[in-house]
Write an enzyme that holds these catalytic residues in place. Structure first.
Site, mmCIF file in Angstrom:
data_model
loop_
_atom_site.group_PDB
_atom_site.id
_atom_site.type_symbol
_atom_site.label_atom_id
_atom_site.label_comp_id
_atom_site.label_asym_id
_atom_site.label_seq_id
_atom_site.Cartn_x
_atom_site.Cartn_y
_atom_site.Cartn_z
ATOM 1 N N CYS A 170 0.872 -1.179 0.000
ATOM 2 C CA CYS A 170 0.000 0.000 0.000
ATOM 3 C C CYS A 170 0.903 1.222 0.000
ATOM 4 O O CYS A 170 2.106 1.128 0.209
ATOM 5 C CB CYS A 170 -0.848 0.048 1.265
ATOM 6 S SG CYS A 170 -1.877 -1.405 1.483
ATOM 7 N N ARG A 217 1.412 1.387 -5.969
ATOM 8 C CA ARG A 217 1.523 0.485 -4.821
ATOM 9 C C ARG A 217 0.176 -0.119 -4.426
ATOM 10 O O ARG A 217 0.108 -1.003 -3.566
ATOM 11 C CB ARG A 217 2.094 1.233 -3.609
ATOM 12 C CG ARG A 217 3.467 1.812 -3.846
ATOM 13 C CD ARG A 217 3.951 2.568 -2.626
ATOM 14 N NE ARG A 217 4.174 1.680 -1.515
ATOM 15 C CZ ARG A 217 5.298 1.002 -1.285
ATOM 16 N NH1 ARG A 217 6.308 1.145 -2.089
ATOM 17 N NH2 ARG A 217 5.400 0.204 -0.241
ATOM 18 N N TRP A 275 -3.826 -1.656 -1.277
ATOM 19 C CA TRP A 275 -3.852 -2.915 -2.023
ATOM 20 C C TRP A 275 -4.199 -3.959 -0.981
ATOM 21 O O TRP A 275 -3.384 -4.299 -0.129
ATOM 22 C CB TRP A 275 -2.493 -3.207 -2.661
ATOM 23 C CG TRP A 275 -2.519 -4.468 -3.447
ATOM 24 C CD1 TRP A 275 -2.080 -5.692 -3.050
ATOM 25 C CD2 TRP A 275 -3.021 -4.628 -4.770
ATOM 26 N NE1 TRP A 275 -2.287 -6.610 -4.043
ATOM 27 C CE2 TRP A 275 -2.856 -5.982 -5.117
ATOM 28 C CE3 TRP A 275 -3.603 -3.776 -5.696
ATOM 29 C CZ2 TRP A 275 -3.254 -6.480 -6.359
ATOM 30 C CZ3 TRP A 275 -3.987 -4.276 -6.925
ATOM 31 C CH2 TRP A 275 -3.809 -5.615 -7.250
ATOM 32 N N ASN A 314 1.027 0.130 5.977
ATOM 33 C CA ASN A 314 1.461 -0.698 4.851
ATOM 34 C C ASN A 314 2.189 -1.878 5.462
ATOM 35 O O ASN A 314 3.175 -1.679 6.175
ATOM 36 C CB ASN A 314 2.402 0.111 3.949
ATOM 37 C CG ASN A 314 3.103 -0.753 2.930
ATOM 38 O OD1 ASN A 314 2.538 -1.727 2.449
ATOM 39 N ND2 ASN A 314 4.330 -0.417 2.603
ATOM 40 N N GLY A 315 1.705 -3.099 5.213
ATOM 41 C CA GLY A 315 2.345 -4.284 5.781
ATOM 42 C C GLY A 315 1.290 -5.272 6.228
ATOM 43 O O GLY A 315 0.128 -5.179 5.817
ATOM 44 N N GLU A 336 7.886 -21.241 -19.137
ATOM 45 C CA GLU A 336 7.650 -19.872 -18.680
ATOM 46 C C GLU A 336 8.736 -18.934 -19.224
ATOM 47 O O GLU A 336 8.440 -17.798 -19.615
ATOM 48 C CB GLU A 336 7.575 -19.855 -17.148
ATOM 49 C CG GLU A 336 7.425 -18.495 -16.509
ATOM 50 C CD GLU A 336 6.198 -17.683 -16.947
ATOM 51 O OE1 GLU A 336 5.319 -18.223 -17.640
ATOM 52 O OE2 GLU A 336 6.144 -16.497 -16.606
ATOM 53 N N LYS A 372 7.838 -15.667 -21.478
ATOM 54 C CA LYS A 372 8.295 -14.307 -21.164
ATOM 55 C C LYS A 372 9.068 -13.747 -22.364
ATOM 56 O O LYS A 372 8.901 -12.592 -22.734
ATOM 57 C CB LYS A 372 9.218 -14.280 -19.934
ATOM 58 C CG LYS A 372 8.568 -14.458 -18.581
ATOM 59 C CD LYS A 372 7.792 -13.273 -18.072
ATOM 60 C CE LYS A 372 6.337 -13.389 -18.397
ATOM 61 N NZ LYS A 372 5.472 -14.088 -17.493
ATOM 62 N N GLU A 390 6.742 -12.956 -25.328
ATOM 63 C CA GLU A 390 5.772 -11.916 -24.979
ATOM 64 C C GLU A 390 6.381 -10.504 -25.027
ATOM 65 O O GLU A 390 5.746 -9.580 -25.512
ATOM 66 C CB GLU A 390 5.280 -12.220 -23.552
ATOM 67 C CG GLU A 390 4.137 -11.391 -23.081
ATOM 68 C CD GLU A 390 3.734 -11.743 -21.652
ATOM 69 O OE1 GLU A 390 4.515 -12.418 -20.943
ATOM 70 O OE2 GLU A 390 2.645 -11.332 -21.250
ATOM 71 N N HIS A 432 12.471 -36.231 -30.624
ATOM 72 C CA HIS A 432 11.204 -36.676 -31.218
ATOM 73 C C HIS A 432 10.616 -35.610 -32.134
ATOM 74 O O HIS A 432 9.417 -35.618 -32.401
ATOM 75 C CB HIS A 432 10.220 -37.065 -30.106
ATOM 76 C CG HIS A 432 10.752 -38.161 -29.237
ATOM 77 N ND1 HIS A 432 10.858 -39.459 -29.688
ATOM 78 C CD2 HIS A 432 11.269 -38.148 -27.985
ATOM 79 C CE1 HIS A 432 11.403 -40.195 -28.723
ATOM 80 N NE2 HIS A 432 11.670 -39.415 -27.676
ATOM 81 N N LYS A 485 -3.391 -7.006 -19.603
ATOM 82 C CA LYS A 485 -3.004 -7.548 -18.292
ATOM 83 C C LYS A 485 -4.065 -8.519 -17.773
ATOM 84 O O LYS A 485 -3.751 -9.541 -17.184
ATOM 85 C CB LYS A 485 -2.815 -6.370 -17.314
ATOM 86 C CG LYS A 485 -2.377 -6.781 -15.926
ATOM 87 C CD LYS A 485 -0.907 -7.092 -15.888
ATOM 88 C CE LYS A 485 -0.439 -7.669 -14.573
ATOM 89 N NZ LYS A 485 0.774 -8.470 -14.713
#
Ligand code: F6R
Length: 596
Positions: free
Chosen positions: A2, A27, A71, A97-98, A469, A473, A476, A492, A591
């Site tokens: 946050c 944040r 957040w 924040n935390g 992955e 990345k 993308e 193969h 997103k």
């Protein structure tokens, strides 16, 4: 994650707090609020982004105050749960924040003492703890209240009867900005650069009292601290991304903290969570899309290893329309946004089939969290870059936690094995930090290979989804055609593609497949492909087989996907940078994918 700001000065606090807060919106942006000391304490908050708060709030007179953009990690993103949070009499207010990991016990105690709660947040306990201690000096009350709190925090507290802000921190950032006849407080310097570049960074355990013309800091032992301000030379523009050129890089570098936060308060108990108690699942099905699907593929190895429960993984859009099997698995939906249409559809389908469901999500209050029987939140904070990085790594953390729950419940895991897991999980932020420290080396290698048209990624076992992955990345954000394969499959078919022009990236940590992996690497290097490998530090064999090596610290192989994927995130990032791609917003990709 946050954002917090504070102001004490001669000017009206409201526009300054809003201006500073907007610079912290990266944040968190699910709700926001302001508390201003004028005639008493005035509080205004709302659900949604800061622009919503700004459009709704009345004029508030007063020259000191605090503000917050949230957040959510504990309690849904509602107006009630938005910060600032007040005590019983609305006499003081707190932003935070935390995560207060012992808030449940604290809340029970405060309720017994007659305190009235108006939110579901962990933060509100702190407002009541300070209220209980306040007998004149606000700093002393905050210091006493802090002694009861476990977890991480950056707090700012105001009381309606004085133009003073009291702040404290433990493992969450907090900086004081010094002005002329005014002083500021914020989660990061970016919020304050419009007003001042003279900053005093608070340290863990310190409590600061800020008024318009004074800053007093005391340490955890109550000793006064003198600290010279530092002059910040960043421009405002640099600062919005915290000095990083892209959100993606910033988010990659936030991963040690994101892992740490995702573990907080979750690994101490040897008892499974209530949801898992009494539920013996005979199989697990993980359902997800894209990067989250790759996390699910790693999760299959982890769950089978730790709980011995057979696990399958399916793409959400495939699962939705698949035939119903005789089994009744625990269905695990992995989605950072919690809004992906196909994963939501899959969750509804799973419930229709009578299966129990668990969601792994990063956004508190997102659609999936309202649909599933149980949610494990990743605590990565907001991810702005389109390419998922810190949400992937924290999804892996959530899957380790899930596997431990299942293994403990069905007794596949002994208490001793669980303790060893906990130690290894706690060491993960350090393993990731080691990788981040090698960013210049990874950039130099990426620059060397950035003109390739095709790139192949190989791995075996738990490292195969890491290869997938890495390929995702790469394609993308750098637009290089990247493909991942299980290394044993090369002969193969894929070997036909291999040439001197197509570098191969091999995830080759020493595990039970290592010898085979060396064989697979030989197959590609014999055809002239340059090979870039990721291995364990101290491996003297690997350099004999490959052109380049990037080393990670040796950890039990079940955990290696965490640091190895960080190498590949940096690899993809620097390839894209060398090619001049729009890294945070790759073409044609959104997103959150809310359409089927
Ligand atoms: C790739 C990426 C996507 C998402 C996918 C699922 O970097 O971010 O592949 O992983 O769209 O999104 P969530 O996790 O929100 O369901």
């Amino acid at each position: 994650m946050c954002g917090i700001v504070g102001y004490a000065g001669r000017r009206g606090a409201q526009p300054i707090l809003l201006e500073c807060l907007k610079r912290l919106e990266y944040r968190g942006y699910d709700s926001a609020g302001v508390a201003i000391v004028g005639q008493g304490l005035q509080l205004f908050k709302s659900k949604g982004e800061i622009a919503v708060l700004e459009s709704m709030m009345p004029q508030m007179a007063g020259t000191a105050g605090i503000a917050h953009t949230r957040w959510a990690t504990q309690g849904k993103p509602t107006t009630e749960n938005a910060h600032p949070l007040a005590d019983c009499s609305n006499g003081l207010a707190v932003v935070h924040n935390g995560i207060i990991s012992n808030f449940m016990q604290l809340r029970e105690g405060l309720l017994k003492d007659g305190h009235k709660f108006s939110s579901d947040t962990d933060t509100e306990v702190f407002a009541h703890l300070v209220e209980a201690e306040l007998q004149g000096d606000l700093s002393s009350a905050v210091a006493k209240a802090l002694k009861k709190v476990e977890g991480t925090y950056a707090f700012a507290v105001v009381s309606g009867d004085r133009e003073e802000i009291v702040a404290a921190r433990m493992e969450s950032p907090l900086v004081v900005g010094l002005g002329d006849g005014e002083n500021f407080l914020a989660s990061d310097v970016t919020a304050l650069l419009k007003y001042t570049n003279r900053m005093v960074y608070l340290q863990d355990g310190e409590v600061a009292s800020i008024t318009k013309d004074s800053l007093k800091i005391i340490d955890a032992n109550g000793q006064a601290v003198q600290r010279e301000p530092q002059k910040i030379t960043w421009s405002l523009e640099d600062a919005e991304k915290g000095g990083y050129p892209h959100f993606m890089l910033k988010e990659i570098f936030e991963q040690p903290d994101a892992i740490h936060d995702s573990l907080l308060g979750r690994i101490e108990s040897l008892e499974p969570e209530p949801f898992f108690q009494g539920n013996n699942f005979s199989s697990v099905k993980i359902v997800a899309c894209g990067t989250s699907y790759h996390a699910g593929m790693v999760g299959k190895y982890i769950i089978e290893e730790l709980s011995r429960i057979p696990t399958t993984v399916q793409i959400s859009s495939e699962y939705r329309y698949s035939p119903i099997s005789r089994e009744s698995p625990l269905v695990v939906l992995v989605t950072q946004s919690g809004e992906t249409a196909d994963t939501l559809g899959a969750s509804r389908e799973a419930r229709k089939r009578g299966n129990k469901t668990v969601g792994i999500a990063n956004v508190v209050g997102s659609a999936i969290t309202r649909e599933v029987d149980h949610t494990i939140f990743t605590r990565a904070g907001p991810e702005i870059g389109v390419a998922a990085t810190k949400t992937f790594v924290t999804q892996l953390v959530a899957l380790y936690l899930l596997a431990m729950e299942l293994g403990t419940q069905n007794r596949s895991m002994t208490a001793q094995a669980r303790r060893a897991m906990v130690t290894n999980l706690r060491n993960l932020p350090r393993a990731v930090q080691d990788v981040l420290n090698q960013a210049p080396l990874i950039e130099a290698l990426a620059n060397k290979y950035a003109s390739a048209r095709d790139m192949y990624f190989i791995g075996r076992g738990i490292n195969y989804p890491v290869a997938l992955e890495g390929a995702l990345k790469t394609k993308e954000i750098s637009y290089i055609h990247g493909e991942g394969f299980p290394a044993g499959e090369l002969k193969h078919g894929p070997l036909a593609l291999i040439s001197t022009e197509s570098p191969v990236v091999a995830v080759a940590v020493r595990d039970h497949t290592y010898e085979k992996m060396l064989g697979n690497i030989s197959e590609v290097s014999a055809r002239g492909s340059p090979v870039i490998a990721i291995g364990f530090e101290g491996d003297s064999e690997l350099p004999k087989y490959v052109d380049e090596a990037i080393w990670i610290r040796e950890i039990p192989p079940i955990f290696s996907p965490v640091p190895t994927i960080v190498v590949l995130q940096l690899w993809a990032y620097y390839l894209a940078k060398a090619r001049g791609c729009p890294i945070d917003k790759p073409r044609n990709i959104a997103k959150t994918v809310t359409v089927e």
